[in-house]
Write an enzyme that holds these catalytic residues in place. Structure first.
Site, mmCIF file in Angstrom:
data_model
loop_
_atom_site.group_PDB
_atom_site.id
_atom_site.type_symbol
_atom_site.label_atom_id
_atom_site.label_comp_id
_atom_site.label_asym_id
_atom_site.label_seq_id
_atom_site.Cartn_x
_atom_site.Cartn_y
_atom_site.Cartn_z
ATOM 1 N N SER A 179 114.822 45.964 69.161
ATOM 2 C CA SER A 179 114.213 46.982 68.371
ATOM 3 C C SER A 179 115.228 48.165 67.996
ATOM 4 O O SER A 179 115.068 48.647 66.770
ATOM 5 C CB SER A 179 112.682 47.349 68.861
ATOM 6 O OG SER A 179 112.065 46.447 69.072
ATOM 7 N N LYS B 160 101.824 45.153 77.226
ATOM 8 C CA LYS B 160 100.934 45.066 75.812
ATOM 9 C C LYS B 160 99.583 45.196 75.921
ATOM 10 O O LYS B 160 98.735 45.782 75.376
ATOM 11 C CB LYS B 160 101.216 43.643 75.003
ATOM 12 C CG LYS B 160 102.776 43.802 74.566
ATOM 13 C CD LYS B 160 102.996 42.733 73.410
ATOM 14 C CE LYS B 160 104.264 42.626 72.806
ATOM 15 N NZ LYS B 160 104.561 41.719 71.879
ATOM 16 N N ASN C 177 101.420 46.638 70.322
ATOM 17 C CA ASN C 177 102.565 46.423 70.340
ATOM 18 C C ASN C 177 103.247 47.803 69.756
ATOM 19 O O ASN C 177 104.333 48.278 69.724
ATOM 20 C CB ASN C 177 103.392 45.427 69.885
ATOM 21 C CG ASN C 177 103.400 45.510 68.424
ATOM 22 O OD1 ASN C 177 102.352 45.907 67.817
ATOM 23 N ND2 ASN C 177 104.407 44.921 67.852
ATOM 24 N N GLY D 255 98.631 33.967 75.554
ATOM 25 C CA GLY D 255 98.096 35.121 74.768
ATOM 26 C C GLY D 255 98.759 35.074 73.463
ATOM 27 O O GLY D 255 98.033 35.739 72.450
ATOM 28 N N GLY E 118 112.159 32.969 65.174
ATOM 29 C CA GLY E 118 111.295 33.801 65.417
ATOM 30 C C GLY E 118 111.899 35.252 65.086
ATOM 31 O O GLY E 118 111.186 36.337 65.168
HETATM 32 P P1 ATR Z 1 102.139 34.291 76.748
HETATM 33 O O1 ATR Z 1 100.868 35.250 76.891
HETATM 34 O O2 ATR Z 1 103.176 34.806 76.324
HETATM 35 O O3 ATR Z 1 101.560 33.410 75.411
HETATM 36 P P2 ATR Z 1 101.169 32.314 78.879
HETATM 37 O O4 ATR Z 1 100.028 33.017 78.769
HETATM 38 O O5 ATR Z 1 101.870 32.566 80.065
HETATM 39 O O6 ATR Z 1 102.235 33.527 77.717
HETATM 40 O O7 ATR Z 1 101.225 31.148 78.236
HETATM 41 C C1 ATR Z 1 102.395 30.267 78.211
HETATM 42 C C2 ATR Z 1 102.109 28.975 77.320
HETATM 43 O O8 ATR Z 1 103.211 28.181 77.463
HETATM 44 C C3 ATR Z 1 100.909 28.098 77.761
HETATM 45 O O9 ATR Z 1 100.340 27.518 76.636
HETATM 46 C C4 ATR Z 1 101.696 27.051 78.951
HETATM 47 O O10 ATR Z 1 100.983 25.868 79.168
HETATM 48 P P3 ATR Z 1 99.971 25.988 80.039
HETATM 49 O O11 ATR Z 1 98.686 26.476 79.492
HETATM 50 O O12 ATR Z 1 99.379 24.323 80.293
HETATM 51 O O13 ATR Z 1 100.087 26.659 81.277
HETATM 52 C C5 ATR Z 1 102.676 26.787 77.738
HETATM 53 N N1 ATR Z 1 103.881 26.294 78.810
HETATM 54 C C6 ATR Z 1 104.692 26.977 79.599
HETATM 55 N N2 ATR Z 1 105.495 26.195 80.175
HETATM 56 C C7 ATR Z 1 105.509 24.937 79.921
HETATM 57 C C8 ATR Z 1 106.093 23.754 79.931
HETATM 58 N N3 ATR Z 1 107.136 23.702 80.681
HETATM 59 N N4 ATR Z 1 105.449 22.762 79.299
HETATM 60 C C9 ATR Z 1 104.489 22.770 78.309
HETATM 61 N N5 ATR Z 1 104.072 23.955 78.172
HETATM 62 C C10 ATR Z 1 104.395 24.917 78.718
#
Ligand code: ATR
Length: 308
Positions: free
Chosen positions: A22, A71, A92, A134, A269
């Protein structure tokens, strides 16, 4: 730039925050637009979020960005919240208002503006969303708001995908009935449920007579785990015409490489990151940033990424 008694301070709070991009965005925007601003990073421990917001206001900071993990934690300390940020449940950007800060979410408008820049349309498209955290929830709302024809949320845990599908579908119904003032969806589609939840491996049941936009919205594949992708099967990538990754480090993720290898195009991104910053900067200064200046700052971000 001269830093003097008139210089206004901005910054991002996070934990950790040392690798933020940022300052690159905002200090370059300030230099180019001739604003007497300086933007830096503040490492704020989780238990100090409220003090940080109050302190920033007392020190007359012009505004703040808020990053992970603060956040949502920041919300109780705001004077006002923009309806979009309230709906997403994540803020944010903080903008000064009477007696405190007003919270905004510029991440989703930033993704939308990045997709527009890259020529990726949402309206009328069938979109696969990978992930149900999220960020994915916010992306699903943004896609529904912008008229996606169908959103397939594919997640490792089906239950989480189902929760988002239920929530966004019910939001769409409410907005059709006009009860929360959002009229971006066409009334002719009343009752239509745009979001379907599926497990990751269920991609094989998607109609294969068409190609999809796929948005990856988890942190899988992010540095240092650059060899990972939520789906590795090349049959999945044959369904994808455009892959969009919210991960910006590395610049080309495994997901993006797999999309390209199967004949599609892909975007990372970094431009979403740029535009969330630009929208915040526009809120703080009231200036609008041209596409040319956005492209110049993007080049500076690419330079900074080389030393990341
Ligand atoms: P954020 O708020 O940053 O989106 P989060 O709430 O921790 O982070 O969500 C992480 C996402 O990554 C979820 O969709 C998670 O899948 P699950 O809901 O099944 O946990 C996904 N994720 C994390 N590690 C993963 C992996 N190794 N393979 C597939 N999906 C993964």
């Amino acid at each position: 730039m001269d830093i003097n008694g008139h210089t206004r301070v901005l910054g991002v709070i996070g934990n950790p925050v040392e690798h933020t991009m940022s300052p690159v965005i905002h200090n370059n925007l300030a230099a180019a637009t001739g604003e007497n601003l300086v933007y830096t990073a503040f490492h704020v421990e989780n238990e100090n979020v409220g003090d940080a917001v109050k302190g920033a206001y007392a020190l007359n900071l012009l505004g703040m960005n808020v990053t992970v993990p603060h956040k949502s934690a920041v919300i109780p300390y705001l004077k006002e919240i923009d309806p979009l940020a309230g709906r997403i449940g994540a803020v944010n950007t903080l903008v000064r208002c009477e007696g405190g800060f007003k919270g905004y979410n510029t991440d989703m408008p930033g993704l939308l503006r990045a997709m527009e820049h890259d020529g990726v349309a949402i309206k009328g498209e069938e979109i696969i969303l990978l992930g149900a955290g999220g960020v994915a929830r916010a992306v699903a709302m943004m896609l529904a708001d912008n008229g996606a024809a169908q959103i397939y949320i594919l997640n490792r845990s089906l239950k989480k995908a189902e929760e988002i599908a239920r929530e966004v579908n019910s939001y769409c119904k409410k907005s059709h009935s006009g009860s929360d003032g959002n009229n971006s969806l066409e009334p002719s589609k009343e009752g239509f449920e745009p979001v379907k939840a599926m497990g990751l491996e269920e991609f094989s049941s998607l109609p294969s007579d068409r190609k999809y936009i796929a948005i990856h919205a988890t942190s899988v594949g992010m540095h240092p785990n650059t060899e990972e992708a939520v789906i590795e099967d090349e049959k999945f990538y044959k369904l994808v015409k455009t892959g969009y990754d919210i991960v910006f480090n590395p610049l080309e993720t495994k997901f993006m490489k797999l999309c390209k290898a199967a004949g599609g195009e892909s975007f990372g991104g970094l431009r979403m990151l740029l535009y969330q910053g630009i929208i915040a900067y526009e809120l703080w200064t009231g200036k609008s940033i041209s596409d040319n200046l956005a492209d110049e700052v993007y080049e500076k971000m690419l330079d900074a990424m080389r030393n990341f």
